[in-house]
Design an enzyme around this catalytic site. Structure first.
Site, PDB file in Angstrom:
ATOM      1  CG  ASP A 294      80.639  70.950  20.074  1.00 49.04           C
ATOM      2  OD1 ASP A 294      80.450  72.149  20.299  1.00 49.04           O
ATOM      3  OD2 ASP A 294      79.739  70.177  19.705  1.00 49.04           O
ATOM      4  CE  LYS A 323      76.997  78.395  27.057  1.00 56.00           C
ATOM      5  NZ  LYS A 323      76.170  79.072  26.042  1.00 56.00           N
TER       6      LYS A 323
END
Ligand SMILES: C[S@@+](CC[C@H](N)C(=O)[O-])C[C@H]1O[C@@H](n2cnc3c(N)ncnc32)[C@H](O)[C@@H]1O
Length: 377
Positions: A294, A323
């Site tokens: 993450d 992202k």
């Protein structure tokens, strides 16, 4: 592809508009507000590949997009040839038409339109993920019981999970998209929004992201086999431990990599080893069952990490966030996924790859990868 005024409009694969008045020629999709353009690009891309003529359109921030087919069979063909779960940006889909409703006796109007529909086996009333949508959800709750009763009485709705699901998306009390989808090829939850309870002991809210990823990518019937207590996991960018919490909850031994501190409650379980190391250079000594990551980084860097971990057999399955860039978000995700796929092809290994913008994702998508063969213990 071009954008007209403030609306998105994407053609695929021919540019002439067809007869929009044809019955059930619309594929309607929900999405996260702000991602309407991505849904349009994605569906237009698939439609072009599958030879389904039409065009996609959406209004920015409307939380929905439409693909208008030139032939009435178009939406059905798209639904037959695509798996909803493989689409990245749509949260829900249905094929059908918009219906204008009167202020009173909406049910009669809906029943008239439903004559054209096959019998359905279940019913969901949905709204869009906008402020207007939130305001309409009370109306839907009140409307559902009388509608259900009337549909059953009219023989339009029976209790049969094999039959298509009837999906009504209210844009207002006067306008609804009346649609349907195969019961085994649509979002898992109404509006594609999971109802997951935040576990009080979890150290961060992003714990729900990994839980949602598991629901989305792993059939519930396989959880005991693929997420169990004899397994090992590595969490890259783990602090404070929301994702580690999910691995620990399944009983796994976890190596958590982060310079930041991990929640003490997790360290107290005795199942977590915390290493202050760089997630991009750390390598486990032995193959682990799960790698999750993450770390908020350039998507190409996280994609490369996936290729290394699966390609070098450092893990068997992985969940990694990518992202999204500011522009061309669908095109960029597609490019990265293709690059990862090419990498595995060059190495001669088979890896199942999934990618979804989950409800808990914001400016990102979640990838799931699973090595299908050649994995050594
Ligand atoms: C979004 S947070 C992770 C939240 C975590 N998944 C949770 O559920 O609690 C991103 C984390 O990545 C860590 N990080 C950033 N760059 C890193 C790197 N190169 N190696 C390891 N961790 C890194 C940050 O310290 C931060 O704690």
């Amino acid at each position: 592809m071009h954008v007209e005024g403030s609306d998105f409009l994407y053609h695929a694969p021919i540019s002439a508009h067809g007869d929009e008045s044809q019955f059930m020629n619309t594929l309607f999709m929900h999405c996260r507000p702000g991602f309407e353009g991505e849904v349009c690009s994605e569906i237009a891309d698939h439609a072009a590949r599958l030879g389904v003529a039409g065009y996609a359109k959406a209004k920015p921030q409307s939380a929905c997009a439409e693909f208008i087919c030139h032939e009435p069979a178009g939406p059905e063909r798209l639904m037959a040839q695509l798996r909803f779960s493989d689409l990245i940006f749509p949260r829900q889909w249905a094929r059908g038409d918009f219906v204008q409703l009167p202020e009173t006796d909406r049910i009669s109007v809906l029943l008239e339109h439903l004559v054209e529909f096959p019998r359905c086996g279940s019913l969901w009333l949905e709204v869009l993920d906008t402020n207007d949508g939130k305001e309409l959800s009370n109306f839907c709750k009140k409307f559902e019981a009388p509608l259900r009763k009337a549909l059953i009485q009219a023989g339009r709705l029976v209790d049969d999970p094999q039959l298509p699901r009837l999906l009504l998306t209210f844009k207002s009390g006067r306008e609804v998209f009346l649609g349907m989808a195969p019961a085994d090829n649509l979002a898992m939850w109404p509006m594609g929004i999971p109802r997951l309870k935040f576990p009080r002991e979890a150290p961060s809210r992003s714990t729900l992201k990994l839980e949602e990823a598991w629901h989305h990518f792993i059939p519930r019937s396989e959880w005991d086999e693929r997420l169990h207590g004899d397994m090992t996991g590595v969490d890259l960018g783990a602090a404070p431990g929301g994702w580690t919490y999910q691995l620990v909850r399944r009983g796994m031994l976890v190596t958590a990599i982060d310079n930041g501190p991990m929640a003490e409650s997790l360290m107290d379980t005795g199942l977590v080893t915390h290493l202050m190391a760089d997630g991009f250079t750390y390598r486990p000594k032995q193959t682990v069952d799960w790698m999750v990551c993450d770390i908020v980084e350039k998507p190409a860097r996280n994609a490369a990490l996936l290729e290394t971990w699966l390609g070098e057999n450092l893990c068997r399955e992985a969940v990694v966030n990518l992202k999204l860039p500011m522009k061309q978000r669908y095109a960029e995700v597609k490019r990265l996924l293709e690059r990862i796929e090419d990498g595995f092809r060059d190495r001669g290994i088979k890896v199942q790859i999934g990618c979804k913008q989950l409800y808990h994702d914001r400016e990102e998508v979640t990838c799931h990868l699973r090595r299908l063969e050649g994995a050594k213990r």
